[in-house]
Every structure is written in C-alpha cells, then in structure tokens.
Design an enzyme around this catalytic site. Sequence first.
Site, PDB file in Angstrom:
ATOM      1  N   GLU A 208       0.754  -1.156  -0.049  1.00  0.00           N
ATOM      2  CA  GLU A 208      -0.302  -0.248  -0.255  1.00  0.00           C
ATOM      3  C   GLU A 208       0.884   1.003   0.099  1.00  0.00           C
ATOM      4  O   GLU A 208       0.473   2.395  -0.403  1.00  0.00           O
ATOM      5  CB  GLU A 208      -1.279  -0.083   1.377  1.00  0.00           C
ATOM      6  CG  GLU A 208      -1.943  -1.358   1.669  1.00  0.00           C
ATOM      7  CD  GLU A 208      -1.678  -2.302   1.332  1.00  0.00           C
ATOM      8  OE1 GLU A 208      -0.722  -2.581   1.519  1.00  0.00           O
ATOM      9  OE2 GLU A 208      -2.768  -3.337   0.986  1.00  0.00           O
TER      10      GLU A 208
ATOM     11  N   HIS B  95     -11.826  -4.473   8.694  1.00  0.00           N
ATOM     12  CA  HIS B  95     -12.426  -5.208   7.398  1.00  0.00           C
ATOM     13  C   HIS B  95     -13.722  -3.857   7.580  1.00  0.00           C
ATOM     14  O   HIS B  95     -14.649  -4.347   6.829  1.00  0.00           O
ATOM     15  CB  HIS B  95     -12.361  -6.183   6.756  1.00  0.00           C
ATOM     16  CG  HIS B  95     -11.643  -7.561   6.698  1.00  0.00           C
ATOM     17  ND1 HIS B  95     -10.627  -7.898   6.915  1.00  0.00           N
ATOM     18  CD2 HIS B  95     -10.978  -7.573   5.936  1.00  0.00           C
ATOM     19  CE1 HIS B  95     -10.162  -8.996   6.700  1.00  0.00           C
ATOM     20  NE2 HIS B  95     -10.489  -8.566   5.849  1.00  0.00           N
TER      21      HIS B  95
HETATM   22  C1  LIG Z   1      -1.167  -5.015   3.795  1.00  0.00           C
HETATM   23  C2  LIG Z   1      -2.788  -5.572   3.623  1.00  0.00           C
HETATM   24  N1  LIG Z   1      -3.360  -4.985   2.742  1.00  0.00           N
HETATM   25  C3  LIG Z   1      -4.087  -5.841   1.702  1.00  0.00           C
HETATM   26  C4  LIG Z   1      -4.782  -7.628   2.602  1.00  0.00           C
HETATM   27  C5  LIG Z   1      -5.933  -7.748   2.117  1.00  0.00           C
HETATM   28  N2  LIG Z   1      -5.632  -9.410   1.441  1.00  0.00           N
HETATM   29  C6  LIG Z   1      -5.688 -10.172   2.401  1.00  0.00           C
HETATM   30  S1  LIG Z   1      -5.260 -12.224   2.172  1.00  0.00           S
HETATM   31  C7  LIG Z   1      -4.367 -10.910   0.762  1.00  0.00           C
HETATM   32  C8  LIG Z   1      -3.801 -11.916  -0.454  1.00  0.00           C
HETATM   33  C9  LIG Z   1      -2.819 -12.909   0.220  1.00  0.00           C
HETATM   34  O1  LIG Z   1      -1.851 -13.585  -0.392  1.00  0.00           O
HETATM   35  P1  LIG Z   1      -0.737 -14.124   0.150  1.00  0.00           P
HETATM   36  O2  LIG Z   1       0.492 -13.114   0.831  1.00  0.00           O
HETATM   37  O3  LIG Z   1       0.459 -15.065  -1.567  1.00  0.00           O
HETATM   38  O4  LIG Z   1      -1.303 -15.096   0.782  1.00  0.00           O
HETATM   39  P2  LIG Z   1      -2.160 -16.890   0.929  1.00  0.00           P
HETATM   40  O5  LIG Z   1      -3.349 -15.943   0.766  1.00  0.00           O
HETATM   41  O6  LIG Z   1      -2.159 -17.097  -1.277  1.00  0.00           O
HETATM   42  O7  LIG Z   1      -1.821 -17.840   1.524  1.00  0.00           O
HETATM   43  C10 LIG Z   1      -4.903  -9.969   0.392  1.00  0.00           C
HETATM   44  C11 LIG Z   1      -4.419  -8.675  -0.622  1.00  0.00           C
HETATM   45  C12 LIG Z   1      -4.498  -7.298   3.759  1.00  0.00           C
HETATM   46  N3  LIG Z   1      -5.018  -8.779   4.135  1.00  0.00           N
HETATM   47  N4  LIG Z   1      -2.825  -6.378   4.501  1.00  0.00           N
END
Ligand SMILES: Cc1ncc(C[n+]2csc(CCOP(=O)(O)OP(=O)(O)O)c2C)c(N)n1
Lengths: 322, 322, 347, 347
Positions: free
Chosen positions: B59, B126
Amino acid sequence: MSVTYLEAIREAQAHLLREDERVYLYGQDIAGKFGGAFKATKGLAEKFPGRVLNTPISEDAMVGTAIGAAMEGMRPIVEMQFADFSSIALNQILNNAGTQFFRTNIPCPITVRLPSGGTKGSGPFHSQSMEAIYSHYPGLVVVTPATVEDAYTMLIDAVAIDDPVIYCEHKYLYYHLKADALPKDRLPIGKARIVRPGRDLSIVTYSAMVHEALAVAKEFSASGVEIEVVDLRSIKPLDTETVLASVARTGRLLCVGESFPWGGATAEVIARVATEGFHLLDAAPARINARDTPIPYHPNLWVDHRPNAKSIAAKARRILAE
Amino acid sequence: MSVTYLEAIREAQAHLLREDERVYLYGQDIAGKFGGAFKATKGLAEKFPGRVLNTPISEDAMVGTAIGAAMEGMRPIVEMQFADFSSIALNQILNNAGTQFFRTNIPCPITVRLPSGGTKGSGPFHSQSMEAIYSHYPGLVVVTPATVEDAYTMLIDAVAIDDPVIYCEHKYLYYHLKADALPKDRLPIGKARIVRPGRDLSIVTYSAMVHEALAVAKEFSASGVEIEVVDLRSIKPLDTETVLASVARTGRLLCVGESFPWGGATAEVIARVATEGFHLLDAAPARINARDTPIPYHPNLWVDHRPNAKSIAAKARRILAE
Amino acid sequence: MLQTATRAGAKTSKKDPPHERYLEAFRWMLQTRIFEEKLTSLYRGGLITGGVYVGRGQEAVSTACGLFLQKGDVFGPLIRDQAGRAAAGEPLLNVTRTYLGSRQGSMRGRDGNIHRGWPETGQLAMISHLGSLISVVVGKLMAKRMKGEKNFIGLTTIGEGGMQTGATHEGMNIASVEKVPLVLVAVNNHFAYSTPNDRQFACAQLVDRAPGYGYEGHEVDGTKLADCLDEIGGAVERARAGGPPQLVVASLLRLAGHGEHDDASYVPAEIKKESWAQDCVPATEKLILEKGWLDAATLKQWRAEISAEVEKAVETAQREAAPVASEEDWCAISTRGMVDAPVLAGE
Amino acid sequence: MLQTATRAGAKTSKKDPPHERYLEAFRWMLQTRIFEEKLTSLYRGGLITGGVYVGRGQEAVSTACGLFLQKGDVFGPLIRDQAGRAAAGEPLLNVTRTYLGSRQGSMRGRDGNIHRGWPETGQLAMISHLGSLISVVVGKLMAKRMKGEKNFIGLTTIGEGGMQTGATHEGMNIASVEKVPLVLVAVNNHFAYSTPNDRQFACAQLVDRAPGYGYEGHEVDGTKLADCLDEIGGAVERARAGGPPQLVVASLLRLAGHGEHDDASYVPAEIKKESWAQDCVPATEKLILEKGWLDAATLKQWRAEISAEVEKAVETAQREAAPVASEEDWCAISTRGMVDAPVLAGE
Ligand SMILES: Cc1ncc(C[n+]2csc(CCOP(=O)(O)OP(=O)(O)O)c2C)c(N)n1
Ligand SMILES: Cc1ncc(C[n+]2csc(CCOP(=O)(O)OP(=O)(O)O)c2C)c(N)n1
Ligand SMILES: [Mg+2]
Ligand SMILES: [Mg+2]
C-alpha cells in the site's frame, strides 16, 4: 538543583529501569554514549547494559517487537525519534496494540514516546502533534504532559498501566521548562488540573499551549479579568468532569490546541461541553488550533501557523466581549 | 434499468478511463477478469488494456507511485482493497500527497478509493471508516458519498480536482442501494445536501448513516415530528453554511457518524455549530458514533457497536423532549 | 501440547516412512482436510458468519510448521494454517467455536475465524495487515531471552504476496539484527487472492531474499510431506541450536479460492499441471498405501475417527450461546480507570 | 541542464583521466565541499535556520549520481546529495536561498534545506520519511512510459539505515514488478545518525539485497571517483538500455556529524583507518595532480572561482526578503473551492 522537562523524562526512565526489570528502552540512536536525538536516554545504556537498545530505521517493526515483548510480560518503552515518524508505526499502534486486549484478552502494556510539537525551523516533518489520530482509534491511552512534574510522574504511570500508552512529550518544553526538583506527589493519569483558577473564562488546553494560556491569563489578570486555565494532561481519557466544572464556574470556554484544526482535541472538548454542558455556557465556545496547512519551516511562517499568547489573547477578548 | 452504488463506482471509472487518457487504475486484484475484491473494476481491464493494473501487496508503494505519476501529469485512482489497509499507505497519503502542493507548488491529483464501513461478520480490520484521520491532516479532500448518484458524480469530480482526494465508499451500500439511472446533474463536492427537509430537528450525517437517519425521519413524520436530514457528502471541506442554515431552521442538532467516537466528523460538526451557531441552538446538540472499541466480528455485537435507526431514534426523542 | 506418537494405533510397516513423524503429520493433514471440507459445506449452507479461508493444498507445509513446536515456542500462524494450528495444539473445538460464533471461542465473537489465537500453546492472534505478525514474534523471542528462557524458537508463516509488504521487510530484518531464533516459512501458492507471481515480485525466486537479511534460505516442494518435514524440521532445529534466522520457501498451488466466496476462475489451467500443483493430501495417502506404511483399513478408521471428532465439535459449538451485546463488556482496554467517558452508539 | 564539458578551461594533460567526465565531476565535488564548508560556518555563526546536513565524504558518489542524468530523467536526491543536485543542474543560488530563508528559494520558506526540490531538472522534493521517495520515482517513470516518453531513467539514493524501512522494500520491489528503468544508489556511510551497521542489518553485505528484488547489484568504493563514475555511469547506461533495475552500493565513511549540530564523537577511531574511510575530495585532487591531469594553478583558479560563486550566492540570498506570514497564501491545496472553512490560529 533544577530539573528540565527533558531531564524529568530521562530520570523517569532511569527510575523505571532501576525499579522494574521488565522495562527496556527501544529506539533509534538511544543507546551508546549518544543517548538519543534529544538526549532523553543519555547515560542510560551504560548504566543499564542490554536494556537500552538501538534499532534499525524500522518504526513498524520497533512497535511490533514491543507488542510481542509486552504480551510476553515485558514493559517496553519505544522512543520515536520524532512523533512525525510514528506514521510508519501507526498500523502497529492502532490496529495491533490498540485491538489486542479487546480481541484476545491479553493486555499490551507498551509505552510509545512521541517527541511532539513545533520548534522553529523544524518544518513539516519534525513538528507534528499526532495525539488526535491516536485518540480517535480505540484501545490507547494518550497523555500530553505540560509540566516537568507531569513529564516525570506520567511517564512512570504510563509504564505501570496495563494498556498501550502514547506519551506525547513536547520538544519545545525540553529545555524551556524547569522545576526545582522531581515531584514527590502525582495526579493520576486521567485527571485534568486547574493550573490557574479564574472566574471569567476557561481556557482548556494541554501540552505546550498550557504555557501560552498561562501567559494570557496573567496578562488579563492585570486588568481584572480572571481566566481559569485547565490543563487536560491526558486527552484520552479526557477529564470531561473537570472541564465541565470549570465551565460551570466561568460560563465561557476557549479551547486551544497546537495541532491541525479539523477534529482533534479542541473539537472533542467543545463537542463534550456543548453536548453535556450546554446550559453552563453563557457565550459561544471557541477554539484555536494551528492553521490547516503543513507546518512551515521558516520561523516567520511558523510563529503564525500555530496558536500563541497573542492570538489566544485576541480570541479571549472577543469571547469576553460577547 | 437500475444501477447499484457499486455499479455507479464502476461506471464512473469506465467513464473516466474513456474520457481522460491521464486516468489509470491501480490496486490489488483489480485487473484481469477478476475485477477487484468487490468487483468495482470488473470488465475494465479488458476494455482499457494497460490502464487497470494489479499491484503487489504494498500500500505504501501503491500510493507512492500514484503521487509520482500524478506530479508527472497522470490521474491515478488507487483502490485500497479495504479502507483498513490504507493505514499502511497513511504516511504517503498524509505526509507526501498531503504536503506536496504546499511545499512544492506542484499539484498532486491522486484519488484514493477506500471501501469503508461495516458489514456483518467483517470484524475489526475489514470494517473501518478512516475519514476522520485523513480530514485531520491538511492537504486532502475527503468525500463520503451516500447515494448512487453521488457515488458516480463525486468520483468523476474527485479525479478532476487537482488535489489528493480520499474517496470513502461505503461497502454496505454497494448492493443495498439502487437508483433508476446514472445521474445527469451533479451537486459539486463541498456542498452538503438537505435530503429531507424538516423543522424540528436537524440530523447531520454522511455515508451509510444517511439512510438510517432517513428511516428515523420517516418514522417520526408519522407522528408529526419533522426531522431535517443533512447529508454532508464531503467532510472536508465541510459545508458549515448548510449545516448552520439547517440548525437555524430547526434549533436542534444531532450528528451521526459510523466511526469511532473520539474526535472525528461528529465532533467537528458540533464544534462548528457550537462556535459559529451557538445562538441558533434551542437545546444541547448531541451526537452518536460507534462504540469506542474495535469493531466486533460477531453480528450480535456488530449491530450494537454502530449507530442504527433504533439508537438514533432514541437519541432524537431525548433531544426533542428537551 | 503435542501428541507424541501417531494416534489411533497406526500400524507402521517394517519399511518405515522417511520421517519418524510422517504418519502423525499425515493424520493432521487428513484432519484438516476433512474439517475444512465440513467448514465449506457449513459456509455454503449459510451457517457461518464471515469468510471461510481454507488451506487446501497447503496441509503438508502447514502441518510441518506446527509439528516441531515445543512448549515455550512461539507460533504465528496465518490464514491458511489450520493444519499447523492443530498440529501445534489448538483443539478442534476452539476453531469450530470461532467459526460458528460461539461465545466460548478464544476470540469470544470479538474477532473471527482466521484471526484467532490460542495462547495456551503460544499461538498468536494475527491482525489482517500482512507482515505485521513477524515483528511481534520477534518481540516475543526478545522478551523470552531477556527473561532468561532457553531453547525456544519462533515460527511464523507468510504468503508470497505478504512478502511484499514493508512490515515483512522490517520484521525480517529486525529478527536478524536482534539475532532471535526465528523460522519464517514463506508459502508461494502462486496466487495472492487473484494476483499471480509476476505482479507480486520480479526476482528469480523468493528464496533469493534470504541472503539479503542474513538468513539461511531453503526451498521445498510444498506438496511433498517428507520434504516439508525435513526442511522445516531442519530449520527449526538449526534455529533452536543457535543458527541464524531461517527462511523456508515452499512452492505449491492454492487448491481453493482465496476464500470460499471465490471460485478462483482466474487460475489458468496450465499451472495445474505443474508438479508442485498436486494435491498433497491424496498424494501422501497414495504414497503411504503404496509403501505399505499404513493399511487401507487403518486409514479408513482414521477418517471415521476424524469425522466423528469434527461432527462432535460442530454439534457442541452449535449448541453454545452466541455473544449478546447487552452482556458485552464494551471496553477496549484492561484498565478500568483509564476508560474514556463513553460516547456510545445509542447512549 | 548539464554543463557538458569541464568548465573554466581545465587543461587536461595528454594522459587523460580514467573517465571522460572525471575532471568535470571533480569540479562539482570541489564546489560542494567549498559550499558546504561555507554553510557550516554560516550555521556556526547562527545565520541558518534549521539544520545543516552535509555530504562530506560523499561528494564522489553523489556527483556521479547527478552527472549522468539527462533532460527528462527523474532524480530523487536525499540529504547528503548536494554534489549530485548541483551536478544535475540545481543552481547554487537556489540551495543558498533555501538555507538562508529567502522567499525566492524553490520551497519559499515552507519547507527547508535538504527537503528542497528543483523541478526544472527533474529533482524531487523528498519528505523526511526515509524510503518514501523510491516509489514516487517509480511512479514518475511509469507515467513517462504511459505518456510515451522514451530514453528516460530515474535515479534515487538511500542510506544504509534508510534501506531498513518498509517503504524502501515496497519501493524497490514495485520498481522491478513495473519494470521501470530505476537506479538505486545505496550509500553505506557506516552510520545512520549514531547507529552503526550492526544495529541496522545483519546480512553479509547490502548488495546481497539485489537478487531478492531482481536487480543487478554492484559494489563500489565510494571514495574513488573513477570507480563511482564507472559503476554509477554504467548502471545508468544499463537502465537506459532497458536493463533491470540497478542497485549500486557504495561504501564510505560519513566525514561529518549527522548534521552540523552533531560532533559524531560516537564514531570509533579504528574505522577511520579503513581504506574506504578516506576523504574523497583531497584524495581525488592528489591523484589529479600526481597524474598531471590538471596543474596546481588551474586547481587554484577553480577554488577561487567557486569561492566567488559561493560568496555571491550567499550575498544575493542574504539581501532577499524572508517570507512574511501576513502575505502568505495559507492554503494546503491548489483548488480554491475545495479549501475547508478556516479554523485558524488567531482567527
Ligand atoms: C497489508 C494488506 N493489504 C491487503 C490485504 C488484503 N489481503 C488479504 S489476503 C490477501 C492475499 C494474500 O496473498 P498471499 O500473501 O500470497 O497469501 P495467500 O492468501 O496466498 O495464502 C490480500 C491482498 C491484507 N490482508 N493486508
Ligand atoms: C522513517 C524515518 N525514521 C526516522 C528518521 C530520522 N532520521 C533522519 S536521518 C536518519 C539516519 C539516516 O541514516 P542513513 O539512512 O544511513 O543515511 P545517512 O544519514 O547516513 O546519509 C534518521 C534515523 C527518518 N528520517 N525517517
Ligand atoms: Mg499466495
Ligand atoms: Mg548512513
């Protein structure tokens, strides 16, 4: 012997390190002989080996580790080099420290020291007062000591509190403010103090602005107008009771804060008085804040950006004339 | 044909991409067939190749790049996946975007979309409404559309403004709110709207709470009490004039906001009315906000955490009884 | 806190599996799979509030994350770590309570599901902001050292998307500056929500991050239980022995949507043919049967036992009361005297 | 925007210096040294408001950062980049105005000194928060590409302390994801304010960060002008030619306090004996004289010219009016109609 506001902060930390083995200090440049950008920890690293630690330039992680350590039973005090840099730690402070107890029932007793407020020539990123942002979110205690005595006792009390405390210390007061000795007594955090009684107008304020308000009160007193000055001391919790009692005595309210005008402590105080003490007011309440721009670097602009005795006096005169 | 609040946001972006080649969209998961966590950009990546870009989970950098691109003449719209994650971008928003014009005389026209506010089961990270934090600092315009029409025109207008705009869209309204068609006319940003005229009490509010207030006004109308509902639309700038004019008509003020109680838009509105319109008030003003705790996940708790028609009605009754 | 042997009288053949805890690990994988399938069906039936985020395809690596933890260790699981949480000692009833909104879950309805912690076995309650947990784990380890504890480690996980946050960077770096025994298990499941790797990072492989922080880096095929046990077990051992922080990067494919609301239709078909895209649960089971480490009857019995456990947990949680607003102690801090005057909804 | 040849009629000997722009570069180094010494003396005399932060010891690397930039490039200098700012085209008068509080400086008294920008030659105005500028530079490069510009690069600098911020990580990563032509020059001057390397990072060397972001990494002795020109010039060239982002890590010692208020007494004596701890300005001058690339008379003349320029800038700026609050346009945004009702100091 005399003690400055800055020395009081240092002495409070020395006291805490001596008396409570759970306490350690964590911040940029606070260790070694150097003792911090403002020398608030000077000499402490040598006296308390392993308990005054320099950190990388990583405000998010600094507060993150403090949260972990606090949940594990320690009492970390994190020094931000300037309050302004706590914007980087803000997510950890608001969303992690501030929600921890409510979510998990595990207390999170961290203390974050924010060297706050303006001094001349410091500009937009070394002058900020961030108390409003930290007070808006739930889960934090936010203190704003205005005197040498409060700087000392409130830091000690902050560390004793089982919850996260944002300790806003004012940089302008570091050297400008002196007391004869460290205090023996304390007023607890959460209580405001009538620093000067009066009958004609209540000026409710906190931190460095307390002294501007006192100067105005003194000036007005010469012409028979008695201004009551209330030092909030902590803005969260905010001692509505003492404020209302003061307004009940004077019927008039002026709130003064050094930070930006939209929202913030002055809006909150006026909202509380207007909603809970409407009939106590004999005239419209008023407030003065800094201007709604970044804090300018040039002293000519800076002095005009923030409230000062002159602008407070002008406003007070208008309220009294109503 | 009917248009939801969410579709209005999507259509506004489609319009902007079509009409203004400086516009591009930048955010997590907004591209491809996927079109965003809430589908606010669904179909746009295909229609506007290279102008709807997925970002890493970064972000701070997302907003940082937008600032650079904006200073270089582009009009980026950054989507935060949830308003709550903008805490990570807060430093770039407040300290970089917010100070850029004042410091350098170079405008910084970024628009940051914040999917805001509570929906059931979303919990503490959220559901947040962060408008107060962004309004407190100088240099930003903060808008909070409450209707399908405003969602559409205010996003288009936000992008046209040469300054950083925080566009707080309410997730609860995404599907719940429908209009017959996209609007032809617009009320400019900075003007509040009397959404229901009244004579006995002004409820000043914004975003999703406008609809709770309208429900209350309708209910009271049945028993002859006419509540005026003012939708602020933007909380910075805040249209003090329209608010004061409403209070002048009704003599009574209730401010309602969904975010946390300390400071924030409700405190600011009350402070403005108390300081600038004190003599217009026939009774103490009042406010309702969410509770001063993190936003709970369980629906049983959540419904009690935020203001709603029931709690607003109760408060309104008390003010009217004064 | 851990079951120390394969439960349920697993009959191991003469030809032992490659890791002494292989079969135990598989049981946690199986439990997780069966449990999460139940969650999904409850979700589809509208019986769960909030999202359901499963670790389908990640059971091997997640189990390995939980399995080697000991009393006094710190565990920072993320959203896909049901298997690890279970292996590290969280009872099935707690997670079930949280998902079903029972007041008796460890978050008491205040926070949900994947954010839950289980302090009894050192499991922290994550916040959503990805990467924020790493420095918290580091702080716990610093505190343990200051208090004179010995022999502890901390393990936390992160997705390949989460690795791109500033918090992850600061947390990883401060761990090696503070020389704490941290194991960071990065799971590259090739999607961060809908976003593929090429919009998350542009290094040849994520393990290349390790030297930049002074970590030891390891890669593992996250679908191979034996390799996961070896690599993660080894990393835990090295951290415990005083080695530098350990980064283990596991490759696999997320075999579900981001959450159960997501059909993952953006996942291209080709990627599903990659060797690391296989489903670790049936793959492990097949291997176990082929090698004769367990017989089919025992596996059937495991399934039955697990299903019964799951059903029992669900029934128990469903019978329990939900939180009630009027009985709630609306207080964000623990110190009564410091609570600010209430300006509450409806007051 | 750049002086394209060594000014002041430098007589080069037959045995040319190792880089065609070596002597030009040295002149910027010399100008910076003389100018900053003047600043320091003004500061000691109480004539400057705000801090003075000099690049003493960093003139070689900083000059190289500014020297290869062309019209259309983006430059993100930090606090120790006086040399680079000058080499990239900021007039001496602008920095002098800023330091002396003239209203005519590019920040008009609103922000100070090291935060200043000079948009005329693509120089951005940093904010204090370290690392925040990297993504801004990336955004400028993205915009240039979208607008169809060609042949541009972006260069920005960071200290070894600033490399530990989350913003640096996110900015570095997004640059390679967006495939923009970025050169990041990391200056390890061995101190971040008072903090030595071992409390900032724990990797073997900072250049080890490069592969983790898909950057090409280079190391250079920051006290050797020729090497700085080669490495940074080369990195600029490779970025311009479409190569991946470039990380150049320069080693040197900060030869002043963090700011002029700081006596740097925490710097241990031993470190000053390291080869990379030498002072690049006299070292370069000595080499130039030894090799006969310039004669002593020319150097003397350069000094005199520079001193005169500096004095003139100071005199000009000192004669100029300071900003006046009552004439100030107190407006944080550019759109008049969007300015919030004033709740001002003293109104
Ligand atoms: C700082 C932040 N920005 C956005 C989000 C929203 N968000 C939740 S899970 C996710 C994807 C996460 O991807 P990854 O780290 O690869 O983990 P996975 O879900 O694949 O296990 C996002 C963008 C968040 N939790 N934290
Ligand atoms: C995020 C952030 N935290 C703290 C500071 C305060 N600060 C200013 S300069 C500095 C030291 C910087 O060290 P380094 O990055 O190595 O650069 P150098 O000063 O050595 O050139 C610090 C801590 C800051 N500017 N930004
Ligand atoms: Mg992933
Ligand atoms: Mg440095």
